[in-house]
Design a protein around this motif. Structure first.
Motif, PDB file in Angstrom:
ATOM      1  N   LEU A 140       0.965  -1.339   0.221  1.00 45.26           N
ATOM      2  CA  LEU A 140       0.058  -0.166  -0.023  1.00 45.26           C
ATOM      3  C   LEU A 140       1.195   1.246  -0.074  1.00 45.26           C
ATOM      4  N   GLN A 141       2.111   1.189   1.116  1.00 45.05           N
ATOM      5  CA  GLN A 141       3.122   2.475   0.746  1.00 45.05           C
ATOM      6  C   GLN A 141       3.721   2.550  -0.332  1.00 45.05           C
ATOM      7  N   LYS A 142       4.047   1.563  -1.081  1.00 39.33           N
ATOM      8  CA  LYS A 142       4.876   1.750  -2.418  1.00 39.33           C
ATOM      9  C   LYS A 142       4.026   2.647  -3.147  1.00 39.33           C
ATOM     10  N   LEU A 143       2.719   1.906  -3.440  1.00 42.10           N
ATOM     11  CA  LEU A 143       1.726   2.211  -4.675  1.00 42.10           C
ATOM     12  C   LEU A 143       1.018   3.931  -3.798  1.00 42.10           C
ATOM     13  N   GLN A 144       0.869   4.216  -2.599  1.00 36.27           N
ATOM     14  CA  GLN A 144       0.926   5.474  -2.285  1.00 36.27           C
ATOM     15  C   GLN A 144       2.148   6.213  -2.608  1.00 36.27           C
ATOM     16  N   ASN A 145       3.576   5.599  -2.378  1.00 35.88           N
ATOM     17  CA  ASN A 145       4.559   6.734  -2.705  1.00 35.88           C
ATOM     18  C   ASN A 145       4.581   7.317  -4.320  1.00 35.88           C
ATOM     19  N   THR A 146       4.198   6.119  -5.521  1.00 32.84           N
ATOM     20  CA  THR A 146       4.280   6.397  -6.500  1.00 32.84           C
ATOM     21  C   THR A 146       3.235   7.454  -7.194  1.00 32.84           C
ATOM     22  N   GLY A 147       1.985   7.172  -6.495  1.00 32.47           N
ATOM     23  CA  GLY A 147       0.633   7.870  -6.472  1.00 32.47           C
ATOM     24  C   GLY A 147       1.677   9.328  -6.729  1.00 32.47           C
ATOM     25  N   ALA A 148       1.716  10.113  -5.352  1.00 30.99           N
ATOM     26  CA  ALA A 148       2.683  11.001  -4.947  1.00 30.99           C
ATOM     27  C   ALA A 148       3.103  11.219  -6.133  1.00 30.99           C
ATOM     28  N   ARG A 149       4.312  11.176  -6.446  1.00 32.63           N
ATOM     29  CA  ARG A 149       5.571  10.877  -7.239  1.00 32.63           C
ATOM     30  C   ARG A 149       4.415  11.649  -8.285  1.00 32.63           C
ATOM     31  N   ALA A 150       3.711  10.774  -9.001  1.00 36.17           N
ATOM     32  CA  ALA A 150       3.063  11.395 -10.200  1.00 36.17           C
ATOM     33  C   ALA A 150       2.577  12.371  -9.859  1.00 36.17           C
ATOM     34  N   LEU A 151       1.758  12.802  -9.018  1.00 40.22           N
ATOM     35  CA  LEU A 151       1.417  14.010  -8.930  1.00 40.22           C
ATOM     36  C   LEU A 151       2.532  15.019  -9.044  1.00 40.22           C
ATOM     37  N   GLU A 152       3.073  14.697  -8.104  1.00 39.59           N
ATOM     38  CA  GLU A 152       4.028  15.849  -8.329  1.00 39.59           C
ATOM     39  C   GLU A 152       5.120  16.159  -9.919  1.00 39.59           C
ATOM     40  N   GLN A 153       4.960  14.672 -10.282  1.00 37.31           N
ATOM     41  CA  GLN A 153       5.955  15.386 -11.531  1.00 37.31           C
ATOM     42  C   GLN A 153       4.938  15.401 -13.041  1.00 37.31           C
ATOM     43  N   PHE A 154       3.264  15.574 -12.587  1.00 39.40           N
ATOM     44  CA  PHE A 154       2.807  16.091 -13.130  1.00 39.40           C
ATOM     45  C   PHE A 154       2.780  17.245 -13.632  1.00 39.40           C
ATOM     46  N   LEU A 155       2.545  18.267 -11.986  1.00 44.13           N
ATOM     47  CA  LEU A 155       2.507  19.304 -11.785  1.00 44.13           C
ATOM     48  C   LEU A 155       3.622  20.146 -12.306  1.00 44.13           C
ATOM     49  N   ASP A 156       5.090  19.354 -11.810  1.00 46.62           N
ATOM     50  CA  ASP A 156       6.650  19.906 -12.521  1.00 46.62           C
ATOM     51  C   ASP A 156       6.492  19.895 -13.992  1.00 46.62           C
ATOM     52  N   LEU A 157       5.684  19.092 -14.692  1.00 43.96           N
ATOM     53  CA  LEU A 157       5.451  19.062 -16.230  1.00 43.96           C
ATOM     54  C   LEU A 157       4.088  20.718 -16.376  1.00 43.96           C
ATOM     55  N   VAL A 158       3.295  20.846 -16.307  1.00 43.96           N
ATOM     56  CA  VAL A 158       2.883  21.834 -15.999  1.00 43.96           C
ATOM     57  C   VAL A 158       3.382  22.951 -16.320  1.00 43.96           C
ATOM     58  N   ARG A 159       4.301  22.528 -15.080  1.00 43.06           N
ATOM     59  CA  ARG A 159       4.790  24.335 -14.633  1.00 43.06           C
ATOM     60  C   ARG A 159       6.293  24.029 -15.072  1.00 43.06           C
TER      61      ARG A 159
END
Length: 430
Positions: A140-159
């Motif tokens: 569960l923690q690995k999936l949560q960390n991966t999801g958090a990483r995806a959200l942050e990377q997409f924000l970086d892409l838009v930025r």
């Protein structure tokens, strides 16, 4: 969950095989690569494991004394649990590689998997011992960390503001200028961002759970909660709303930055207008405005005001052309259809400069795309209302004045000709 596992296996057309490793556990007729398909296979594996553990526990309860049941069951389940925990590392690594390649469907797959893993937790708590619960909590923690990483990377892409961190675009972009479209249409970054946030809506609960662990989002939520009472469901939606608000804010800034790459002022306004109009219509269509209303109550009005401001700015780009034919008070007045010799030059210059700038604007703007038909026709109407009355007044006074031996050289366009030209804008086939 028994029923859910069966449905998921059938819908995904996967078959669980006996006595095989993970690589052979699940099969499909489709090609399986990194990312969301591997993640889907892994989810089916987890659901299959849960189903198997339930069955094993039921069978053991009939043949093993209750005093030894927990010990025997733990030993039987150990190798299977170790397998899915080990495979979680491999799967999340593949998902992260997919995300690095801008495959955002893999990120959505993480959120879908998280939802099902969370639903499995009550059964895990009942079936497994403390050590095994801890092992599965790591999944569960690995999936949560991966999801958090995806959200942050997409924000970086838009930025990001350089073309190097955007998805590749084709020949429809201006090379060497940050991949802005030649026709000033909706940027691919805009459409990708809207596509992504629209699909986040169905994962609001899971994403809210991820974001609440981030101090930034937690503090933003606390600020909102000071002014309104939020249910647990509303709190999770509010957290997603805060994230989407950040995406939209960064997207607006990036659009402003990219519009500067166009040399023509009107094209800059039209590029921004296309993108902002697309964002608002997408938010209205998808239901995201309701979600954003918790964190940004004035969101829709702010976009509407910005669209009107951009329309006004675009109309002002015609003032340079209008300056050649107005105000009439600044121009020489003919008497009996004639003007003095020195005034003839002024009239010649006014006609010649108007023709030149009109032709230049028409040549540029007929190649600009305005995809939304209502926006496009509205802009054409506004153009006619801005230019035609003033040009018509100028034309009626000076078209018949004897100011040149070759008047046709200067009086090239009648008001109806100008109207036709304005109506053909945003159409490069004309």
């Amino acid at each position: 969950m028994d029923k859910k596992a069966s449905q998921t296996i059938e819908q995904s057309r996967f078959a669980i095989r006996k006595n095989s490793t993970y690589g052979d556990n699940l099969s499909t007729d489709d090609h399986v690569g990194d990312g969301d398909q591997d993640l889907e296979k892994y989810l089916v594996l987890l659901l299959g494991l849960q189903r198997l553990l339930i069955w094993e526990r039921q069978i053991l309860s009939d043949v093993i004394p209750s005093s030894r049941l927990g010990e025997v069951f733990s030993r039987l389940a150990a190798s299977s649990i170790e397998m899915v925990v080990k495979d979680a590392e491999s799967i999340t690594s593949k998902v992260l590689r997919s995300i690095a390649r801008k495959d955002w469907t893999a990120a959505l797959g993480v959120f879908s998997a998280l939802k099902h893993v969370i639903l499995m937790q009550p059964d895990i708590e009942k079936l497994c011992d403390n050590s095994q619960r801890h092992q599965l909590a790591m999944v569960l923690q690995k999936l949560q960390n991966t999801g958090a990483r995806a959200l942050e990377q997409f924000l970086d892409l838009v930025r990001g503001d350089s073309g190097s961190n955007l998805v590749a675009m084709g020949s429809s972009t201006i090379s060497g200028s940050g991949n802005v479209p030649k026709d000033a249409t909706v940027h691919e970054l805009t459409s990708n961002a809207i596509w992504f946030v629209e699909h986040l809506l169905e994962h609001a609960d899971v994403i809210g759970g991820i974001l609440q662990m981030d101090s930034f989002y937690a503090s933003q939520l606390d600020s909102i909660a000071l002014h309104k009472t939020l249910s647990p469901e509303d709190r999770r939606k509010a957290l997603l709303g805060i994230y989407i608000k950040r995406i939209l804010s960064e997207l607006n800034l990036t659009i402003v930055s990219k519009c500067e790459q166009y040399n023509d002022l009107a094209t800059r306004h039209l590029f921004r207008l296309n993108n902002i109009h697309y964002i608002l219509k997408s938010l209205q269509r998808s239901g995201l405005l309701e979600l954003l209303s918790v964190t940004e109550p004035e969101c829709e009005k702010n976009y509407q005001d910005l669209i009107q401001e951009l329309k006004n700015s675009y109309q002002r780009s015609w003032l340079r052309i209008l300056a050649h034919v107005s105000p009439l008070e600044d121009l020489p007045r003919p008497v009996a259809g004639k003007v003095r010799d020195k005034e003839r030059t002024v009239i010649k210059e006014r006609f010649a400069n108007f023709n030149k700038d009109l032709e230049e604007a028409w040549k540029t703007q007929r190649g600009i795309s305005v995809p939304d038909v209502i926006l496009r026709e509205g802009l054409k109407r506004d153009n006619s209302e801005t230019l035609i009355p003033q040009y018509n007044a100028f034309f009626e006074i000076y078209a018949e004045v004897s100011f040149s031996k070759n008047p046709e050289k200067y009086v090239k366009y009648k008001p109806q000709d100008v109207t036709r030209m304005l109506n053909s804008l945003f159409d490069d086939t004309v």
